[in-house]
Motif scaffolding. Structure first.
Motif, PDB file in Angstrom:
ATOM      1  N   ALA A 280     -38.719  -0.770  26.263  1.00  0.00           N
ATOM      2  CA  ALA A 280     -39.456   0.483  26.424  1.00  0.00           C
ATOM      3  C   ALA A 280     -38.050   1.026  25.045  1.00  0.00           C
ATOM      4  O   ALA A 280     -37.405   0.468  25.587  1.00  0.00           O
ATOM      5  N   ARG A 281     -38.378   1.758  24.123  1.00  0.00           N
ATOM      6  CA  ARG A 281     -37.179   2.802  23.731  1.00  0.00           C
ATOM      7  C   ARG A 281     -37.299   4.242  24.229  1.00  0.00           C
ATOM      8  O   ARG A 281     -36.171   4.663  23.921  1.00  0.00           O
ATOM      9  N   VAL A 282     -38.222   4.647  25.629  1.00  0.00           N
ATOM     10  CA  VAL A 282     -38.595   5.585  25.485  1.00  0.00           C
ATOM     11  C   VAL A 282     -38.588   5.805  27.098  1.00  0.00           C
ATOM     12  O   VAL A 282     -39.843   4.946  27.581  1.00  0.00           O
ATOM     13  N   THR A 283     -38.455   6.752  28.273  1.00  0.00           N
ATOM     14  CA  THR A 283     -38.762   6.395  29.202  1.00  0.00           C
ATOM     15  C   THR A 283     -39.094   7.838  30.175  1.00  0.00           C
ATOM     16  O   THR A 283     -38.806   8.990  29.099  1.00  0.00           O
ATOM     17  N   THR A 284     -40.232   7.994  30.545  1.00  0.00           N
ATOM     18  CA  THR A 284     -40.213   9.008  31.145  1.00  0.00           C
ATOM     19  C   THR A 284     -39.979   9.406  33.139  1.00  0.00           C
ATOM     20  O   THR A 284     -39.848   8.203  33.680  1.00  0.00           O
ATOM     21  N   ALA A 285     -39.705  10.377  33.065  1.00  0.00           N
ATOM     22  CA  ALA A 285     -40.699  10.821  35.139  1.00  0.00           C
ATOM     23  C   ALA A 285     -40.669  11.886  34.869  1.00  0.00           C
ATOM     24  O   ALA A 285     -40.511  13.269  34.154  1.00  0.00           O
ATOM     25  N   LEU A 286     -41.532  12.854  36.348  1.00  0.00           N
ATOM     26  CA  LEU A 286     -41.992  13.940  35.905  1.00  0.00           C
ATOM     27  C   LEU A 286     -40.165  14.293  37.093  1.00  0.00           C
ATOM     28  O   LEU A 286     -40.795  13.798  38.331  1.00  0.00           O
ATOM     29  N   ASP A 287     -40.098  15.296  37.154  1.00  0.00           N
ATOM     30  CA  ASP A 287     -39.528  16.262  37.851  1.00  0.00           C
ATOM     31  C   ASP A 287     -39.324  17.564  38.222  1.00  0.00           C
ATOM     32  O   ASP A 287     -39.827  18.650  37.478  1.00  0.00           O
ATOM     33  N   GLY A 288     -40.269  17.498  39.041  1.00  0.00           N
ATOM     34  CA  GLY A 288     -41.010  18.691  39.781  1.00  0.00           C
ATOM     35  C   GLY A 288     -41.863  18.571  38.907  1.00  0.00           C
ATOM     36  O   GLY A 288     -42.381  17.969  38.505  1.00  0.00           O
ATOM     37  N   ASP A 289     -41.713  20.200  38.041  1.00  0.00           N
ATOM     38  CA  ASP A 289     -42.812  19.912  36.937  1.00  0.00           C
ATOM     39  C   ASP A 289     -42.200  20.330  35.635  1.00  0.00           C
ATOM     40  O   ASP A 289     -42.721  21.174  34.449  1.00  0.00           O
ATOM     41  N   VAL A 290     -40.907  19.368  35.894  1.00  0.00           N
ATOM     42  CA  VAL A 290     -40.620  19.142  34.145  1.00  0.00           C
ATOM     43  C   VAL A 290     -40.483  17.512  34.094  1.00  0.00           C
ATOM     44  O   VAL A 290     -40.548  16.747  35.066  1.00  0.00           O
ATOM     45  N   TRP A 291     -41.096  17.016  32.752  1.00  0.00           N
ATOM     46  CA  TRP A 291     -41.241  16.196  31.772  1.00  0.00           C
ATOM     47  C   TRP A 291     -40.479  16.021  31.116  1.00  0.00           C
ATOM     48  O   TRP A 291     -39.819  15.905  30.468  1.00  0.00           O
ATOM     49  N   ARG A 292     -39.793  14.833  31.724  1.00  0.00           N
ATOM     50  CA  ARG A 292     -38.341  14.517  31.396  1.00  0.00           C
ATOM     51  C   ARG A 292     -38.665  13.277  30.466  1.00  0.00           C
ATOM     52  O   ARG A 292     -39.244  12.431  30.969  1.00  0.00           O
ATOM     53  N   ILE A 293     -38.522  13.035  28.973  1.00  0.00           N
ATOM     54  CA  ILE A 293     -38.291  12.213  28.416  1.00  0.00           C
ATOM     55  C   ILE A 293     -37.553  11.990  28.021  1.00  0.00           C
ATOM     56  O   ILE A 293     -36.616  12.373  27.031  1.00  0.00           O
ATOM     57  N   SER A 294     -36.748  10.003  27.753  1.00  0.00           N
ATOM     58  CA  SER A 294     -35.340  10.785  27.224  1.00  0.00           C
ATOM     59  C   SER A 294     -35.641   8.933  26.193  1.00  0.00           C
ATOM     60  O   SER A 294     -36.388   8.408  25.963  1.00  0.00           O
TER      61      SER A 294
END
Length: 262
Positions: free
Chosen positions: A6-20
């Protein structure tokens, strides 16, 4: 065949889609795996996410293209074409994202990483950030929308000076010229850009996307054309539940609930 790491990780923080971007040990370089995973992450944005927040792990946001990977192939032009096409898909996905896109950056931003920031709606920049197009030292011309982003922010003379001299743009200058929206301390970057993303998520995001389109098209149109588009989109916004909620809240003297305006 083993799936790439995985070079990109994601997480849903409330209604913010966090892409790292999450290849910190190598500076988050751009390769076709990174591009594919980032495009997929944007495409997988949950319906409840009202803002995309683009971040990175490690010291640097993005050190540009994975040169070792490009040079490993027998046909350099073909490798460059394939990577550029994959990255341009990412830039277009950001540019046309149906919700606002906010980025928080620090450390080095090189090459195609600059074009990615140019496609975002708001960029919050740590004071340590240095933007280095780096194409000139490689004997290459820009891609990823880098020439577009730099020219729109700096104007043609400054953009050419930066690109032709293989120069570096420091955070303070990037902020002064308007390439980034806010300048903050590195230590508080994540906290402040997350707060900004949450604030935007509470707003009228569909109206924001219409506003984004107006601002981006303004530089290439006449005033009459802009007035026509403003009228069309204003009527569209007034017909949207967001517009009805905003007007009703103003008349009632209360805070609007745009999250519930569907």
């Amino acid at each position: 065949m083993t799936a790439p790491a995985a070079r990109v990780t994601t997480a849903l923080d409330g209604d913010v889609w966090r892409i790292s971007l999450d290849a910190a040990d190598t500076g988050n370089p751009v390769d076709r795996v990174m591009a594919g995973q980032l495009a997929e992450a944007l495409d997988r944005r949950p319906a409840e996410a009202r803002v995309v927040l683009l971040l990175s792990t490690g010291r640097d946001f993005c050190v540009g293209a994975d040169l070792r990977g490009l040079a490993a192939g027998e046909d350099l032009p073909a490798s460059v074409r394939a990577l550029s096409a994959a990255w341009h898909q990412v830039v277009r996905s950001v540019l046309h994202c149906p919700v606002p896109v906010v980025a928080g950056v620090r450390g080095s931003v090189a090459g195609a990483g600059i074009g990615l920031l140019g496609a975002c709606d708001l960029v919050v920049c740590g004071r340590s950030t240095k933007l280095h197009p780096a194409y000139g030292s490689l004997g290459l011309s820009p891609d990823g929308g880098t020439s577009w982003a730099l020219t729109r922010a700096l104007g043609a003379p400054r953009a050419l000076e930066l690109l032709l001299t293989d120069g570096v743009l420091h955070a303070a200058d990037a902020h002064t010229f308007g390439l980034v929206a806010r300048l903050v301390d590195d230590e508080t970057l994540v906290e402040e850009v997350t707060a900004l993303a949450r604030s935007i998520a509470a707003g009228p995001v569909r109206a924001m996307v219409r506003t984004r389109g107006l601002v981006r098209r303004a530089a290439i149109r006449t005033l009459d054309e802009q007035l026509e588009d403003e009228e069309r989109l204003l009527v569209e916004s007034a017909a949207d539940p967001e517009g009805r909620e905003g007007v009703a809240a103003a008349l009632a003297g209360r805070r609007p609930d745009f999250r519930g305006a569907r």
